[in-house]
Motif scaffolding. Structure first.
Motif, PDB file in Angstrom:
ATOM      1  N   CYS A 206       0.888  -3.268   3.798  1.00 31.20           N
ATOM      2  CA  CYS A 206       2.173  -2.775   3.594  1.00 31.20           C
ATOM      3  C   CYS A 206       2.843  -2.857   2.458  1.00 31.20           C
ATOM      4  O   CYS A 206       3.991  -2.567   2.222  1.00 31.20           O
ATOM      5  CB  CYS A 206       3.007  -3.234   4.854  1.00 31.20           C
ATOM      6  N   ASP A 207       2.156  -3.702   1.481  1.00 25.86           N
ATOM      7  CA  ASP A 207       2.859  -4.366   0.313  1.00 25.86           C
ATOM      8  C   ASP A 207       3.215  -3.049  -0.570  1.00 25.86           C
ATOM      9  O   ASP A 207       2.386  -2.050  -0.335  1.00 25.86           O
ATOM     10  CB  ASP A 207       1.765  -5.403  -0.456  1.00 25.86           C
ATOM     11  N   PRO A 208       4.448  -2.994  -1.189  1.00 27.95           N
ATOM     12  CA  PRO A 208       4.854  -1.787  -2.245  1.00 27.95           C
ATOM     13  C   PRO A 208       3.720  -1.635  -3.253  1.00 27.95           C
ATOM     14  O   PRO A 208       3.501  -0.660  -3.575  1.00 27.95           O
ATOM     15  CB  PRO A 208       6.090  -2.452  -2.553  1.00 27.95           C
ATOM     16  N   LYS A 209       3.037  -2.629  -3.447  1.00 30.70           N
ATOM     17  CA  LYS A 209       1.880  -2.368  -4.469  1.00 30.70           C
ATOM     18  C   LYS A 209       0.595  -1.289  -3.903  1.00 30.70           C
ATOM     19  O   LYS A 209      -0.025  -0.657  -4.659  1.00 30.70           O
ATOM     20  CB  LYS A 209       1.413  -3.633  -5.008  1.00 30.70           C
ATOM     21  N   VAL A 210       0.677  -1.160  -2.618  1.00 27.60           N
ATOM     22  CA  VAL A 210      -0.487  -0.323  -1.967  1.00 27.60           C
ATOM     23  C   VAL A 210       0.547   0.934  -1.432  1.00 27.60           C
ATOM     24  O   VAL A 210       0.283   1.364  -0.286  1.00 27.60           O
ATOM     25  CB  VAL A 210      -1.219  -0.984  -0.870  1.00 27.60           C
ATOM     26  N   ASP A 211       1.332   1.396  -2.102  1.00 27.17           N
ATOM     27  CA  ASP A 211       2.061   2.598  -1.863  1.00 27.17           C
ATOM     28  C   ASP A 211       0.952   3.744  -2.194  1.00 27.17           C
ATOM     29  O   ASP A 211       0.862   3.880  -3.517  1.00 27.17           O
ATOM     30  CB  ASP A 211       3.404   2.681  -2.659  1.00 27.17           C
ATOM     31  N   LEU A 212       0.597   4.510  -1.198  1.00 24.86           N
ATOM     32  CA  LEU A 212      -0.580   5.488  -1.606  1.00 24.86           C
ATOM     33  C   LEU A 212       0.257   6.722  -1.353  1.00 24.86           C
ATOM     34  O   LEU A 212      -0.412   7.930  -0.836  1.00 24.86           O
ATOM     35  CB  LEU A 212      -1.692   5.378  -0.597  1.00 24.86           C
ATOM     36  N   SER A 213       1.441   6.865  -1.434  1.00 32.46           N
ATOM     37  CA  SER A 213       2.139   8.406  -1.421  1.00 32.46           C
ATOM     38  C   SER A 213       1.744   9.413  -2.340  1.00 32.46           C
ATOM     39  O   SER A 213       1.347   8.643  -3.498  1.00 32.46           O
ATOM     40  CB  SER A 213       3.739   7.991  -1.201  1.00 32.46           C
ATOM     41  N   PRO A 214       1.558  10.547  -2.110  1.00 33.67           N
ATOM     42  CA  PRO A 214       1.201  11.459  -3.107  1.00 33.67           C
ATOM     43  C   PRO A 214       2.173  11.374  -4.335  1.00 33.67           C
ATOM     44  O   PRO A 214       1.666  11.847  -5.548  1.00 33.67           O
ATOM     45  CB  PRO A 214       1.592  12.918  -2.442  1.00 33.67           C
TER      46      PRO A 214
END
Length: 674
Positions: A143-151
């Motif tokens: 859930c870390d922001p660095k793992v933001d996988l949004s398109p």
């Protein structure tokens, strides 16, 4: 996101594995990382329309599953959805029930997503991490922001890169072959460019093209082919199909198709050889495709599928997939190619239809297998059908799992007029740039400019085309440019040859002398006279006694022959055979064919000055020790070849035409030898 960033993102995701140390071994990390990356990707995609889906789910209560699916997919604006009120971030609000809630969240996904996650066997890892008090920390890390996988942050192409980088790292740590799962993207781009660059109808509005990969892995080839088509025609409608037997790779590929809005049902999990899911369509017609691409695993044996493959060959012949022949059991590469050829569209009377194929091989399919072998017969079938368009030799150290040389084969059943009856060989071994940091065995890569050059060379279709390429001076070791031939064009028959068996006459002398007579004891036919198969007993003992007596009779016969011939050396087999026959009659004996042969073999020696031995029809007998084979080019007459190359040296030689075989090989490296 650029290519460098996707590697950094993959490395950051993989760093989460540090939390797993202890309870998990290094080769088990990917069992957690891959499925959680997929879940995180779906989680990020669905976040925007989460409230709409929950509202639609409330309204759809009591409806049929079909109607409910339609409503929920419409609300999510994707071909998948999640009806749970939870998401990964909300799971962290209740650390004590995180395992139960995570399972409930996954159960809220639509069936097509749940099927993918089941193939990862992720529920087992949830239980395992929870038991070791790791689950909360791992979910928190994702859930870390660095793992933001949004398109918006990571598009579909880059997400494909991330998946493949994670698989590569995981395969290396598990000491597996990463290359079995995916192909370097620049190699795929070259394959797609060679396959599609000259296609005349790709610019047509809303053109529909079916693309198939029978060993699709994580779907890289399908994705790049789709990307190429859409770049050249935004209105094109590529439809992607694939099959693979590896659970993880299939799950990643199917996830990718779901995320991109493709029909994920077209990606099949099964063995392509033993259960071809693209055999017949629902209406009974045969499956065919416009374009096919594959990078089948190199040198993988097909022993487990052997029975079914041989059964298909024997029962269906050319109506099936393997009528042309079967390669050796330890390399099934050419089976994939035959499978793809069986799915080429026929060309109609107007010259429309047809298919194009690109496949990556190592060097083995070029030349392995002598004339008459399965590999040679497959090459013969392909070339004589005029399906082989071009072969491109690639640089070595280009793939993650092997440093060996590789080759792209391009095939089609609708060649351009200028290419008919011909094959183009392209030497691309010098087309590479060194990577700043190697990845496994991969130390070289193709630049976009080099891909464009190779595509242009293919399109030029010129014989002896040259290009200035870097060359290391053998004295100063400085790199300099010098012209080098990069393209050659050959007629189809240039790759064929006739393997002829050249015989020379058997020449023996004969003598009944003690030294040669003693050799009879070593002849198998003579020894077998006293070897009895019956079990011990009276009958066995009687037969042994009879055999020993027969051996002694033959020894006495040879002594009589020695006396009759006075130990003379005969250089004519007919004269000696006549003398033997006379002695046999005088002794009142009869020799079986096996006994006579054993006697003659024991009493003979090769003698280049002796008369030629002949059979009962008067034809010269061939000497097996002098037998040789020659490969005669298919375009040359055998008699002319013999007169020029053989008879001046051995004038008594002849060709046994019954043993002549047609073979095909493609000695690409020899044609470009420097």
């Amino acid at each position: 996101m650029n290519v460098r960033t996707h590697a950094e993102l993959a490395n950051f995701i993989w760093s989460i594995c540090n939390l797993l140390r202890g309870p998990y071994k290094r080769n088990e990390y990917r069992k957690v990382i891959l499925p959680l990356t997929v879940v995180r990707r779906f989680d990020c995609i669905l976040a925007e329309n989460k409230d709409d889906v929950l509202a639609a789910a409330e309204k759809a209560k009591g409806q049929s599953q079909t109607m409910r699916d339609i409503a929920l997919k419409g609300a999510s604006r994707h071909d998948f959805y999640n009806t749970s009120r939870l998401d990964l971030q909300r799971l962290l609000d209740d650390p004590n029930l995180i395992a139960q809630n995570l399972n409930a969240y996954i159960a809220g996904f639509s069936e097509n997503v749940r099927t993918v996650l089941e193939r990862f066997a992720f529920s087992e890892q949830i239980l395992r991490m929870d038991d070791k008090n790791l689950l909360f920390q791992v979910v928190q890390a994702f859930c870390d922001p660095k793992v933001d996988l949004s398109p918006e942050r990571v598009d579909n192409v880059q997400m494909g890169y991330v998946f493949e980088e994670l698989i590569r790292i995981g395969s290396e740590q598990a000491n597996e072959e990463a290359g079995e799962h995916f192909t370097p993207r620049e190699v795929i781009r070259l394959m797609v460019s060679l396959l599609l660059s000259d296609e005349p109808d790709l610019g047509r509005s809303h053109v529909v093209k079916k693309i198939y990969d029978p060993a699709c892995g994580t779907g890289g080839m399908l994705s790049v082919a789709e990307e190429f088509l859409r770049d050249h025609n935004a209105d094109s409608l590529p439809i992607l199909f694939g099959q693979d037997y590896n659970d993880e790779s299939w799950a990643v590929c199917r996830s990718d198709m779901l995320i991109k809005g493709e029909n994920a049902e077209n990606i099949i999990l099964d063995d392509t050889f033993t259960n071809d899911h693209f055999k017949r369509q629902q209406n009974g017609t045969k499956w065919t495709f416009d374009y096919m691409l594959a990078n089948p695993p190199f040198g993988v044996e097909w022993k487990q599928q052997r029975r079914l493959i041989e059964q298909e060959r024997d029962t269906l012949g050319y109506e099936g997939r393997f009528g042309a022949g079967l390669p050796r059991i330890n390399d099934g590469s050419l089976l994939f190619l035959q499978h793809m050829i069986s799915k080429m569209q026929p060309v109609d009377e107007k010259g429309e239809g047809g298919s194009r194929i690109a496949i990556v091989f190592n060097g083995s399919p070029l030349f392995t297998g002598d004339a008459g072998s399965g590999e040679s017969n497959i090459r013969r079938w392909i070339i004589e059908k005029d399906w082989l368009e071009a072969i491109v030799a690639l640089p070595d150290q280009l793939f993650y799992n092997t440093g060996i040389s590789t080759y792209i084969w391009i095939l089609t059943n609708r060649k351009e007029e200028r290419r008919r009856g011909k094959v183009q060989l392209i030497d691309g071994r010098q087309f590479f740039v060194k990577m700043r940091k190697s990845l496994g065995n991969k130390r070289n890569e193709l630049s976009p400019e080099q891909i464009a050059d190779l595509t242009r060379i293919h399109g030029n279709f010129q014989h002896a085309e040259t290009l200035d390429l870097p060359h290391e001076d053998p004295v100063t070791h400085e790199m300099r440019l010098r012209p080098r031939i990069v393209s050659k064009v050959f007629a189809n028959e240039d790759f064929g040859y006739q393997k002829i068996t050249v015989e020379r006459p058997l020449r023996l002398n004969f003598a009944a002398v003690p030294e040669r007579m003693s050799r009879l004891e070593d002849e198998k036919a003579f020894q077998n006279l006293a070897k009895i198969k019956k079990r011990d007993g009276l009958a066995h003992n009687d037969e042994v006694a009879a055999g020993l007596a027969r051996q002694q009779e033959i020894r006495e016969l040879l002594k009589a022959l020695q006396e009759a011939t006075d130990g003379a050396v005969y250089d004519d087999s007919e004269m000696f055979t006549s003398a033997l026959t006379d002695v046999v009659k005088e002794c009142g004996m009869k020799l079986s064919a096996a006994e006579r042969k054993a006697v003659l073999v024991a009493l003979s020696e090769r003698d280049p000055d002796a008369e030629i031995c002949r059979d009962r029809h008067g034809n010269p007998e061939p000497d097996p020790e002098l037998r040789d084979t020659e490969n005669v080019p298919l375009y040359e007459e055998i008699d002319d070849y013999m007169a020029r190359e053989v008879l001046p040296h051995v004038p008594d030689a002849w060709v046994d035409e019954s043993k002549t075989k047609i073979g095909y090989e493609i000695p690409l490296n020899r044609h470009f030898y420097v």
